[in-house]
Design a protein around this motif. Structure first.
Motif, PDB file in Angstrom:
ATOM      1  N   TRP A  79       0.836  -1.204   0.000  1.00  0.00           N
ATOM      2  CA  TRP A  79       0.000   0.000   0.000  1.00  0.00           C
ATOM      3  C   TRP A  79       0.870   1.253   0.000  1.00  0.00           C
ATOM      4  O   TRP A  79       0.674   2.176  -0.782  1.00  0.00           O
ATOM      5  CB  TRP A  79      -0.932  -0.007   1.217  1.00  0.00           C
ATOM      6  N   ASP A 101      -3.394 -12.185   4.586  1.00  0.00           N
ATOM      7  CA  ASP A 101      -4.432 -11.869   3.608  1.00  0.00           C
ATOM      8  C   ASP A 101      -5.620 -11.207   4.299  1.00  0.00           C
ATOM      9  O   ASP A 101      -6.530 -11.873   4.786  1.00  0.00           O
ATOM     10  CB  ASP A 101      -4.871 -13.135   2.863  1.00  0.00           C
ATOM     11  N   VAL A 102      -5.613  -9.880   4.340  1.00  0.00           N
ATOM     12  CA  VAL A 102      -6.651  -9.118   5.042  1.00  0.00           C
ATOM     13  C   VAL A 102      -7.999  -9.172   4.339  1.00  0.00           C
ATOM     14  O   VAL A 102      -8.979  -8.622   4.848  1.00  0.00           O
ATOM     15  CB  VAL A 102      -6.217  -7.651   5.253  1.00  0.00           C
ATOM     16  N   GLU A 103      -8.061  -9.848   3.205  1.00  0.00           N
ATOM     17  CA  GLU A 103      -9.353 -10.049   2.545  1.00  0.00           C
ATOM     18  C   GLU A 103     -10.058 -11.309   3.043  1.00  0.00           C
ATOM     19  O   GLU A 103     -11.229 -11.509   2.750  1.00  0.00           O
ATOM     20  CB  GLU A 103      -9.165 -10.070   1.030  1.00  0.00           C
ATOM     21  N   GLN A 104      -9.350 -12.163   3.801  1.00  0.00           N
ATOM     22  CA  GLN A 104     -10.004 -13.303   4.449  1.00  0.00           C
ATOM     23  C   GLN A 104     -11.014 -12.751   5.449  1.00  0.00           C
ATOM     24  O   GLN A 104     -10.718 -11.799   6.169  1.00  0.00           O
ATOM     25  CB  GLN A 104      -8.992 -14.160   5.226  1.00  0.00           C
ATOM     26  N   ARG A 108     -10.406  -9.678   7.923  1.00  0.00           N
ATOM     27  CA  ARG A 108     -11.087  -8.439   7.545  1.00  0.00           C
ATOM     28  C   ARG A 108     -11.901  -7.900   8.714  1.00  0.00           C
ATOM     29  O   ARG A 108     -11.975  -6.689   8.929  1.00  0.00           O
ATOM     30  CB  ARG A 108     -11.972  -8.698   6.326  1.00  0.00           C
ATOM     31  N   TRP A 114      -7.993  -2.344   6.162  1.00  0.00           N
ATOM     32  CA  TRP A 114      -6.806  -2.845   5.479  1.00  0.00           C
ATOM     33  C   TRP A 114      -7.136  -3.525   4.164  1.00  0.00           C
ATOM     34  O   TRP A 114      -6.239  -3.862   3.394  1.00  0.00           O
ATOM     35  CB  TRP A 114      -6.038  -3.804   6.384  1.00  0.00           C
ATOM     36  N   SER A 115      -8.388  -3.751   3.903  1.00  0.00           N
ATOM     37  CA  SER A 115      -8.815  -4.431   2.678  1.00  0.00           C
ATOM     38  C   SER A 115      -9.340  -3.373   1.701  1.00  0.00           C
ATOM     39  O   SER A 115      -9.945  -2.384   2.134  1.00  0.00           O
ATOM     40  CB  SER A 115      -9.917  -5.428   3.045  1.00  0.00           C
ATOM     41  N   PRO A 116      -9.112  -3.540   0.414  1.00  0.00           N
ATOM     42  CA  PRO A 116      -8.495  -4.675  -0.264  1.00  0.00           C
ATOM     43  C   PRO A 116      -6.968  -4.568  -0.273  1.00  0.00           C
ATOM     44  O   PRO A 116      -6.400  -3.499  -0.055  1.00  0.00           O
ATOM     45  CB  PRO A 116      -9.033  -4.564  -1.692  1.00  0.00           C
ATOM     46  N   VAL A 117      -6.333  -5.700  -0.534  1.00  0.00           N
ATOM     47  CA  VAL A 117      -4.888  -5.740  -0.708  1.00  0.00           C
ATOM     48  C   VAL A 117      -4.564  -5.098  -2.052  1.00  0.00           C
ATOM     49  O   VAL A 117      -5.184  -5.445  -3.064  1.00  0.00           O
ATOM     50  CB  VAL A 117      -4.380  -7.200  -0.696  1.00  0.00           C
ATOM     51  N   CYS A 137      -2.813 -16.881   5.193  1.00  0.00           N
ATOM     52  CA  CYS A 137      -2.684 -16.648   3.750  1.00  0.00           C
ATOM     53  C   CYS A 137      -2.456 -17.980   3.049  1.00  0.00           C
ATOM     54  O   CYS A 137      -1.448 -18.649   3.306  1.00  0.00           O
ATOM     55  CB  CYS A 137      -1.515 -15.698   3.474  1.00  0.00           C
ATOM     56  N   ARG A 141      -2.974 -17.773  -2.676  1.00  0.00           N
ATOM     57  CA  ARG A 141      -3.059 -16.322  -2.504  1.00  0.00           C
ATOM     58  C   ARG A 141      -1.651 -15.710  -2.439  1.00  0.00           C
ATOM     59  O   ARG A 141      -1.414 -14.637  -2.995  1.00  0.00           O
ATOM     60  CB  ARG A 141      -3.853 -15.997  -1.246  1.00  0.00           C
TER      61      ARG A 141
END
Length: 189
Positions: A79, A101-104, A108, A114-117, A137, A141
């Motif tokens: 980011w 994986d902050v989209e998990q 999340r 923090w999402s999306p990556v 993760c 991914r």
């Protein structure tokens, strides 16, 4: 007379909840004198605040830097690299270990904001180290992130989240990856 470039300064970027005393990042800090980037709140991380702390740490360095990110800080690095001009001018390379994986759904919910990556190519050389059984993760991914970031993917096997619980100690194999990355970048000038 040839003047050699000084080695880059290594900045350690721990993930959510910081790296405990037995974590390989803490061991590297003690053993090699690398600099840990401190955050205001390790328990409730705010992406903007963490990004400002990284920005200030890079600005304080008198030479180029190499980032060593773990878990959530891999996501921070991606980011920050898109938003800071310093990423192109001051960062030589990054070792990205066990991205979270902050989209998990479970991450999340506990790490809002923090999402999306961001999945854009990094403006510096990078190596991503992933594990086949990382609860934060999946391997597929990690492969996707490495591809998007332009990072060389290194398979750590099935060692969990590549943290203290993985029993890696000083994680000499990881440090060898860092040294190789730094050597490759010195010769790439």
């Amino acid at each position: 007379m040839t003047v050699s470039n000084p080695s880059p300064q290594v900045l350690l970027l721990p993930g959510w909840q910081n790296s405990d005393a037995d974590h390989w990042q803490s061991r590297w800090e003690q053993r090699y004198g690398y600099t840990r980037v401190q955050q205001h709140d390790w328990q409730r991380p705010l992406r903007g605040d963490w990004s400002i702390q990284l920005q200030e740490a890079v600005l304080e360095c008198e030479r180029e830097v190499v980032l060593v990110a773990h878990s959530l800080s891999c996501i921070l690095t991606a980011w920050w690299a898109v938003h800071s001009p310093l990423a192109k001018t001051r960062v030589k390379a990054a070792l990205l270990v066990a991205p979270g994986d902050v989209e998990q759904a479970d991450l999340r919910n506990v790490l809002p904001g923090w999402s999306p990556v961001l999945l854009q190519r990094l403006p510096f050389a990078s190596v991503l180290v992933g594990s086949h059984n990382d609860p934060y993760c999946s391997w597929s991914r990690a492969q996707q992130m490495a591809h998007a970031w332009g990072a060389r993917l290194v398979d750590a096997g099935a060692v969990g989240h590549i943290n203290t619980d993985s029993g890696l100690g000083d994680w000499d194999a990881g440090h060898a990856l860092l040294q190789q990355l730094m050597k490759d970048e010195r010769h790439g000038d």
